[in-house]
Design a protein around this motif. Structure first.
Motif, PDB file in Angstrom:
ATOM      1  N   ALA A  95       0.829  -1.206   0.000  1.00 47.56           N
ATOM      2  CA  ALA A  95       0.000   0.000   0.000  1.00 47.56           C
ATOM      3  C   ALA A  95       0.862   1.254   0.000  1.00 47.56           C
ATOM      4  O   ALA A  95       0.542   2.250  -0.668  1.00 47.56           O
ATOM      5  CB  ALA A  95      -0.937  -0.004   1.212  1.00 47.56           C
ATOM      6  N   CYS A  96       1.965   1.222   0.712  1.00 47.27           N
ATOM      7  CA  CYS A  96       2.907   2.341   0.731  1.00 47.27           C
ATOM      8  C   CYS A  96       3.455   2.597  -0.674  1.00 47.27           C
ATOM      9  O   CYS A  96       3.444   3.728  -1.159  1.00 47.27           O
ATOM     10  CB  CYS A  96       4.038   2.054   1.716  1.00 47.27           C
ATOM     11  N   HIS A  97       3.899   1.541  -1.344  1.00 44.13           N
ATOM     12  CA  HIS A  97       4.471   1.688  -2.682  1.00 44.13           C
ATOM     13  C   HIS A  97       3.430   2.149  -3.682  1.00 44.13           C
ATOM     14  O   HIS A  97       3.730   2.930  -4.592  1.00 44.13           O
ATOM     15  CB  HIS A  97       5.093   0.378  -3.150  1.00 44.13           C
ATOM     16  N   LYS A  98       2.203   1.686  -3.504  1.00 44.37           N
ATOM     17  CA  LYS A  98       1.112   2.045  -4.421  1.00 44.37           C
ATOM     18  C   LYS A  98       0.855   3.552  -4.405  1.00 44.37           C
ATOM     19  O   LYS A  98       0.477   4.137  -5.422  1.00 44.37           O
ATOM     20  CB  LYS A  98      -0.154   1.275  -4.043  1.00 44.37           C
ATOM     21  N   GLN A  99       1.085   4.195  -3.261  1.00 44.64           N
ATOM     22  CA  GLN A  99       0.922   5.656  -3.171  1.00 44.64           C
ATOM     23  C   GLN A  99       1.835   6.373  -4.164  1.00 44.64           C
ATOM     24  O   GLN A  99       1.556   7.502  -4.552  1.00 44.64           O
ATOM     25  CB  GLN A  99       1.268   6.159  -1.770  1.00 44.64           C
ATOM     26  N   PHE A 100       2.915   5.725  -4.545  1.00 46.37           N
ATOM     27  CA  PHE A 100       3.874   6.314  -5.470  1.00 46.37           C
ATOM     28  C   PHE A 100       3.736   5.729  -6.880  1.00 46.37           C
ATOM     29  O   PHE A 100       4.584   5.954  -7.742  1.00 46.37           O
ATOM     30  CB  PHE A 100       5.302   6.097  -4.940  1.00 46.37           C
ATOM     31  N   GLY A 101       2.666   4.954  -7.091  1.00 45.31           N
ATOM     32  CA  GLY A 101       2.420   4.356  -8.399  1.00 45.31           C
ATOM     33  C   GLY A 101       3.356   3.208  -8.722  1.00 45.31           C
ATOM     34  O   GLY A 101       3.590   2.904  -9.887  1.00 45.31           O
ATOM     35  N   LEU A 102       3.882   2.569  -7.680  1.00 47.93           N
ATOM     36  CA  LEU A 102       4.852   1.492  -7.869  1.00 47.93           C
ATOM     37  C   LEU A 102       4.351   0.177  -7.300  1.00 47.93           C
ATOM     38  O   LEU A 102       3.645   0.163  -6.299  1.00 47.93           O
ATOM     39  CB  LEU A 102       6.164   1.837  -7.155  1.00 47.93           C
ATOM     40  N   THR A 103       4.767  -0.904  -7.924  1.00 47.80           N
ATOM     41  CA  THR A 103       4.600  -2.220  -7.321  1.00 47.80           C
ATOM     42  C   THR A 103       5.804  -2.460  -6.414  1.00 47.80           C
ATOM     43  O   THR A 103       6.800  -1.727  -6.486  1.00 47.80           O
ATOM     44  CB  THR A 103       4.564  -3.333  -8.393  1.00 47.80           C
ATOM     45  N   MET A 104       5.746  -3.496  -5.605  1.00 44.54           N
ATOM     46  CA  MET A 104       6.890  -3.815  -4.743  1.00 44.54           C
ATOM     47  C   MET A 104       8.122  -4.131  -5.588  1.00 44.54           C
ATOM     48  O   MET A 104       9.234  -3.719  -5.260  1.00 44.54           O
ATOM     49  CB  MET A 104       6.554  -4.982  -3.812  1.00 44.54           C
ATOM     50  N   GLY A 105       7.938  -4.828  -6.685  1.00 47.75           N
ATOM     51  CA  GLY A 105       9.057  -5.168  -7.557  1.00 47.75           C
ATOM     52  C   GLY A 105       9.672  -3.946  -8.218  1.00 47.75           C
ATOM     53  O   GLY A 105      10.899  -3.846  -8.349  1.00 47.75           O
ATOM     54  N   GLU A 106       8.832  -3.014  -8.651  1.00 50.37           N
ATOM     55  CA  GLU A 106       9.347  -1.789  -9.257  1.00 50.37           C
ATOM     56  C   GLU A 106      10.099  -0.950  -8.229  1.00 50.37           C
ATOM     57  O   GLU A 106      11.159  -0.396  -8.520  1.00 50.37           O
ATOM     58  CB  GLU A 106       8.196  -0.980  -9.865  1.00 50.37           C
ATOM     59  N   PHE A 107       9.559  -0.887  -7.023  1.00 45.17           N
ATOM     60  CA  PHE A 107      10.253  -0.188  -5.943  1.00 45.17           C
ATOM     61  C   PHE A 107      11.633  -0.792  -5.738  1.00 45.17           C
ATOM     62  O   PHE A 107      12.628  -0.078  -5.598  1.00 45.17           O
ATOM     63  CB  PHE A 107       9.437  -0.246  -4.641  1.00 45.17           C
ATOM     64  N   ASP A 108      11.709  -2.118  -5.715  1.00 46.25           N
ATOM     65  CA  ASP A 108      12.985  -2.806  -5.490  1.00 46.25           C
ATOM     66  C   ASP A 108      14.025  -2.441  -6.551  1.00 46.25           C
ATOM     67  O   ASP A 108      15.193  -2.238  -6.236  1.00 46.25           O
ATOM     68  CB  ASP A 108      12.799  -4.319  -5.447  1.00 46.25           C
ATOM     69  N   LYS A 163       8.638  -1.772 -17.710  1.00 49.42           N
ATOM     70  CA  LYS A 163       7.535  -0.998 -17.117  1.00 49.42           C
ATOM     71  C   LYS A 163       8.036   0.326 -16.548  1.00 49.42           C
ATOM     72  O   LYS A 163       7.405   1.368 -16.706  1.00 49.42           O
ATOM     73  CB  LYS A 163       6.833  -1.809 -16.036  1.00 49.42           C
ATOM     74  N   LEU A 164       9.174   0.289 -15.852  1.00 48.72           N
ATOM     75  CA  LEU A 164       9.735   1.513 -15.278  1.00 48.72           C
ATOM     76  C   LEU A 164      10.191   2.480 -16.361  1.00 48.72           C
ATOM     77  O   LEU A 164      10.047   3.699 -16.213  1.00 48.72           O
ATOM     78  CB  LEU A 164      10.887   1.177 -14.326  1.00 48.72           C
ATOM     79  N   GLU A 165      10.691   1.944 -17.461  1.00 46.30           N
ATOM     80  CA  GLU A 165      11.105   2.799 -18.575  1.00 46.30           C
ATOM     81  C   GLU A 165       9.887   3.461 -19.209  1.00 46.30           C
ATOM     82  O   GLU A 165       9.913   4.661 -19.514  1.00 46.30           O
ATOM     83  CB  GLU A 165      11.882   1.981 -19.604  1.00 46.30           C
ATOM     84  N   SER A 166       8.803   2.705 -19.344  1.00 44.57           N
ATOM     85  CA  SER A 166       7.587   3.279 -19.932  1.00 44.57           C
ATOM     86  C   SER A 166       6.969   4.353 -19.032  1.00 44.57           C
ATOM     87  O   SER A 166       6.290   5.251 -19.504  1.00 44.57           O
ATOM     88  CB  SER A 166       6.556   2.185 -20.244  1.00 44.57           C
ATOM     89  N   LYS A 167       7.252   4.287 -17.734  1.00 43.74           N
ATOM     90  CA  LYS A 167       6.784   5.309 -16.787  1.00 43.74           C
ATOM     91  C   LYS A 167       7.722   6.521 -16.730  1.00 43.74           C
ATOM     92  O   LYS A 167       7.455   7.479 -16.015  1.00 43.74           O
ATOM     93  CB  LYS A 167       6.658   4.717 -15.378  1.00 43.74           C
ATOM     94  N   GLY A 168       8.853   6.437 -17.441  1.00 36.78           N
ATOM     95  CA  GLY A 168       9.811   7.531 -17.449  1.00 36.78           C
ATOM     96  C   GLY A 168      10.675   7.615 -16.202  1.00 36.78           C
ATOM     97  O   GLY A 168      11.280   8.644 -15.931  1.00 36.78           O
ATOM     98  N   LEU A 169      10.762   6.509 -15.439  1.00 37.60           N
ATOM     99  CA  LEU A 169      11.511   6.519 -14.184  1.00 37.60           C
ATOM    100  C   LEU A 169      12.944   6.029 -14.343  1.00 37.60           C
ATOM    101  O   LEU A 169      13.801   6.327 -13.508  1.00 37.60           O
ATOM    102  CB  LEU A 169      10.772   5.689 -13.132  1.00 37.60           C
ATOM    103  N   ILE A 170      13.187   5.256 -15.399  1.00 40.87           N
ATOM    104  CA  ILE A 170      14.541   4.803 -15.710  1.00 40.87           C
ATOM    105  C   ILE A 170      14.742   4.922 -17.207  1.00 40.87           C
ATOM    106  O   ILE A 170      13.777   5.044 -17.982  1.00 40.87           O
ATOM    107  CB  ILE A 170      14.817   3.352 -15.259  1.00 40.87           C
ATOM    108  N   GLU A 171      16.007   4.858 -17.606  1.00 38.92           N
ATOM    109  CA  GLU A 171      16.320   4.823 -19.028  1.00 38.92           C
ATOM    110  C   GLU A 171      17.482   3.869 -19.237  1.00 38.92           C
ATOM    111  O   GLU A 171      18.319   3.686 -18.363  1.00 38.92           O
ATOM    112  CB  GLU A 171      16.656   6.221 -19.553  1.00 38.92           C
ATOM    113  N   ARG A 172      17.488   3.262 -20.404  1.00 40.39           N
ATOM    114  CA  ARG A 172      18.607   2.406 -20.787  1.00 40.39           C
ATOM    115  C   ARG A 172      19.576   3.279 -21.570  1.00 40.39           C
ATOM    116  O   ARG A 172      19.169   3.977 -22.495  1.00 40.39           O
ATOM    117  CB  ARG A 172      18.124   1.244 -21.647  1.00 40.39           C
ATOM    118  N   THR A 173      20.831   3.238 -21.179  1.00 41.22           N
ATOM    119  CA  THR A 173      21.842   4.019 -21.884  1.00 41.22           C
ATOM    120  C   THR A 173      22.943   3.088 -22.362  1.00 41.22           C
ATOM    121  O   THR A 173      23.292   2.118 -21.671  1.00 41.22           O
ATOM    122  CB  THR A 173      22.451   5.110 -20.974  1.00 41.22           C
TER     123      THR A 173
END
Length: 165
Positions: free
Chosen positions: A46-59, A95-105
């Motif tokens: 529930a904490c992670h969901k407040q930030f639009g993240l799953t537990m795995g994405e948070f990790d 998923k994180l890349e599609s959310k704009g939170l990470i990028e592959r360089t």
């Protein structure tokens, strides 16, 4: 020790009556751990969901962040620090890349080499999310004394060595 009976005590008492030869102490320990885990997982999720993240994405974000600047890791470094399959890792990174939170360089020296890096938005989000994450962990363990927390942490570490030497 606490004399309050819980559901685990009740099921252990039932087994003691039906099969008195069974050592049900491990059953009680693991039963309580599994019940605790359900409560813990629900609150942290529930904490992670407040930030639009799953537990795995948070990790994933937290793993990159805690490794320090420049806030980037190779996919293999991410994989080894998170103990996931490569397919699960790729899915999370996509998923994180599609959310704009990470990028592959791509590495400038070797275009085949890729790093997964936090974007400015990802860095800002994980910095806020990890603060909330630690706060919920503190709430979840507030019923334990400081000494009990140290003891429990030591016991879990010792037990975990059985599986992860």
């Amino acid at each position: 020790m606490n004399s309050i009976q819980d559901d685990v005590d009740n099921l252990v008492a039932q087994w003691a009556k039906e099969k008195p030869q069974l050592d049900t102490v491990p059953m009680a320990i693991l039963g309580r751990m599994m019940r605790l885990f359900k409560h813990i997982e629900a609150d942290i999720s529930a904490c992670h969901k407040q930030f639009g993240l799953t537990m795995g994405e948070f990790d994933v974000l937290a793993t990159i962040r805690r490794n320090g600047e420049p806030y980037s890791l190779t996919p293999s470094d991410l994989l080894s620090s998170m103990m996931l399959t490569s397919g699960a890792m790729t899915n999370r990174v996509d998923k994180l890349e599609s959310k704009g939170l990470i990028e592959r360089t791509h590495c400038t020296q070797d275009r085949r080499s890729v790093k997964v890096a936090l974007t400015a938005e990802g860095l800002g989000l994980i910095d806020k999310a990890v603060e909330a994450h630690v706060a919920i962990q503190q709430q979840l363990t507030q019923g334990l004394s400081a000494e009990d927390k140290v003891l429990l942490n030591t016991l879990f570490k010792q037990w975990l060595l059985q599986f992860e030497p």
